[in-house]
Scaffold this active site. Structure first.
Site, PDB file in Angstrom:
ATOM      1  CD  GLU A 181      -3.103  -1.037   2.122  1.00 29.61           C
ATOM      2  OE1 GLU A 181      -4.170  -1.600   1.849  1.00 29.61           O
ATOM      3  OE2 GLU A 181      -2.936  -0.399   3.174  1.00 29.61           O
ATOM      4  CD  GLU A 378      -4.011  -5.955   2.535  1.00 33.11           C
ATOM      5  OE1 GLU A 378      -4.849  -5.295   3.189  1.00 33.11           O
ATOM      6  OE2 GLU A 378      -2.793  -5.765   2.592  1.00 33.11           O
TER       7      GLU A 378
END
Ligand code: BG6
Length: 480
Positions: A181, A378
């Site tokens: 991320e 995810e």
């Protein structure tokens, strides 16, 4: 009709700092995650002006220290993943197990040996390891003494770390990601860049410089990986939050476009296309960043251009909405991002707005923009699970969330999207990144441990365990 490709990488995802525990064993050093207090105020504490990474056990708890004892129980956990039929398992390597402070020149053999065992255990069951090189846990020493990723010295430290793990594991691990991320720093730079306000996080110039340093470091990892084996697949990893304008008002549409550029695309554009996007100068200007204050060399740009990523890994939990026409709009909580409340969506108990259609849009947007394989690494629902009198956990809400997102993935595949795999987050309950809570659970596997640190750590199967097993066995056909 079979929508999902035959070799689709069904699996699950975790991160070392959130499940391993054993934070000071076998030579491991402290990471930034070890200095993050537990509880709903975690991000507020990290975001305060006085926070300086000091660990104060009299004042706070530190749930990442113990995680879910995966370090000692990984064989049991991987056996359960295998029972569900996992084709892949995404986990991260704790930088501090390999280089305890981050600036050493010799790696810690005990740390490497642990990941050898973990990887071998996956391979024993035919589970493909998918490794995140750095997932929200840089060495604390680098955050405190070097000020985090804004410091160019980190490029060399990361390169050394990446070289060691790629050399050690490249013959067993095909799929890699360089940073978890990476774009999360747009809203919050403590986790991915190791910067807090006392070390410059509130100055956007530092965030931009830190990103640049990470882009260079990521390209160096791609270079090392591909030189070892051109077949390795090395991806970037971003949070993607499909972003809607709240209405058809063109000013909101433009604000949405700008938000998308800054949040969803800036990092991926550099890592996938190998160059800074056309809107870069404008982004800098709007955030008060002066180009002359940045250290970006011709050599860096050449490296970034040459060593781009092979696929796009991304997390998707929720969408977000933009309304700049009023101060009154309801703000929503989100996965390190904000936005206004979308009246068409329901939210999780933590306020994250649930939007499976948004995943189909995300997949199409990323596919149209980059034409590279996509990997959803995810996705999932953080929820409170309760144990029935008969000892069972009937997590139908989680099954419903996942089913709707898998259906959206099927639609996107029919739209023509090249999707490699799906590793839902926290396939086994683990410590939450944003709050440090255990009670925010994502798993198919329940872990008996609570927010106060009580429990046996015993594992048990939730209803979603058998459901996901059937999804994998039917290659995404049987979602009932
Ligand atoms: C992502 C992170 O932001 O979301 C994970 O990569 C994190 O580390 C996950 O755990 C879910 O967020 P949270 O805050 O509910 O744990």
């Amino acid at each position: 009709m079979a929508k999902f490709p035959e070799n689709f990488l069904w699996g699950g995802a975790t991160a070392a700092n959130q499940l391993e525990g054993a934070f000071d064993r076998d030579g491991k050093g402290l990471s930034v995650a070890d200095a993050m207090p537990g509880g709903k105020q975690r991000l507020a504490i990290l975001g305060s002006d006085t926070f300086d990474w000091t660990i104060d056990e009299d004042k706070y708890t530190y749930p990442n220290h113990r995680g879910i004892d995966h370090y000692d129980r990984f064989k049991e956990d991987i056996a359960l993943f295998a029972e569900m039929g996992f084709k892949s398992y995404r986990f991260s390597i704790a930088w501090t197990r390999i280089f305890p402070k981050g600036d050493e020149t010799t790696p810690n053999e005990a740390g490497l040996a642990f990941y050898d065992s973990l990887i071998d255990e996956c391979l024993k069951y035919g589970i493909e390891p998918v490794v995140t090189i750095s997932h929200y846990e840089m060495p604390l020493h680098l955050a405190k003494e070097y000020g985090g990723w804004k410091n160019r010295a980190l490029i060399d430290f990361y390169e050394r770390f990446a070289k060691v793990v790629l050399e050690r594991f490249h013959s067993k691990v095909k799929y890699w990601m360089t940073f978890n991320e990476i774009n999360s720093a747009f809203h919050f730079s403590a986790l991915s860049q190791g910067m807090v306000n006392s070390t410059g996080a509130s100055d956007f110039t530092n965030v931009i410089q830190a990103w640049h340093n990470q882009f260079v470091a990521s390209s160096k990892a791609v270079k090392i990986g591909h030189e070892l084996n051109p077949e390795l697949q090395i991806g970037c990893m971003i949070i993607y939050a499909t972003t809607y304008s709240i209405d058809a008002n063109p000013v909101n549409q433009v604000a949405t476009m700008i938000h998308n550029q800054a949040f969803n695309y800036y990092c991926a554009d550099v890592q996938v296309r190998g160059k800074y996007p056309a809107f870069t100068d404008r982004l800098y200007k709007e955030h008060g960043v002066k180009k002359e204050d940045l250290d970006i060399t011709e050599e860096d740009l050449a490296l970034i251009a040459k060593y781009t990523v092979d696929y796009i890994g991304f997390s998707y939990y929720m969408s977000s909405a933009v309304d700049i026409t009023t101060e009154e709009a309801d703000e929503v909580q989100g996965n390190l991002l904000g936005g206004v409340r979308n009246p068409f969506l329901e939210a999780s108990e933590w306020g994250w707005q649930i939007d499976p259609e948004g995943l189909r849009i995300a997949l199409n947007e990323l596919n149209d923009r980059y034409q590279k394989p996509l990997f959803i690494v995810e996705n999932g629902l953080g929820a409170i699970d309760t144990i029935n009198e008969d000892g069972k956990i009937e997590d139908d809400y989680r099954i419903d969330y996942l089913r709707r997102h898998i259906e959206a993935m099927g639609e996107a595949i029919e739209d023509g999207v090249d999707l490699m795999g799906y590793t839902p987050w926290g396939c086994i309950d683990l410590v939450s990144a944003s709050t440090g809570e255990m009670s925010k659970r994502y798993g198919f596997i329940y872990v008996d441990f609570d927010d106060e640190g009580n429990g046996t750590m015993d594992r048990s199967k939730k209803k979603s365990f058998d459901w996901y097993k059937q999804v994998i066995a039917s290659n995404g056909e049987d979602l009932a």
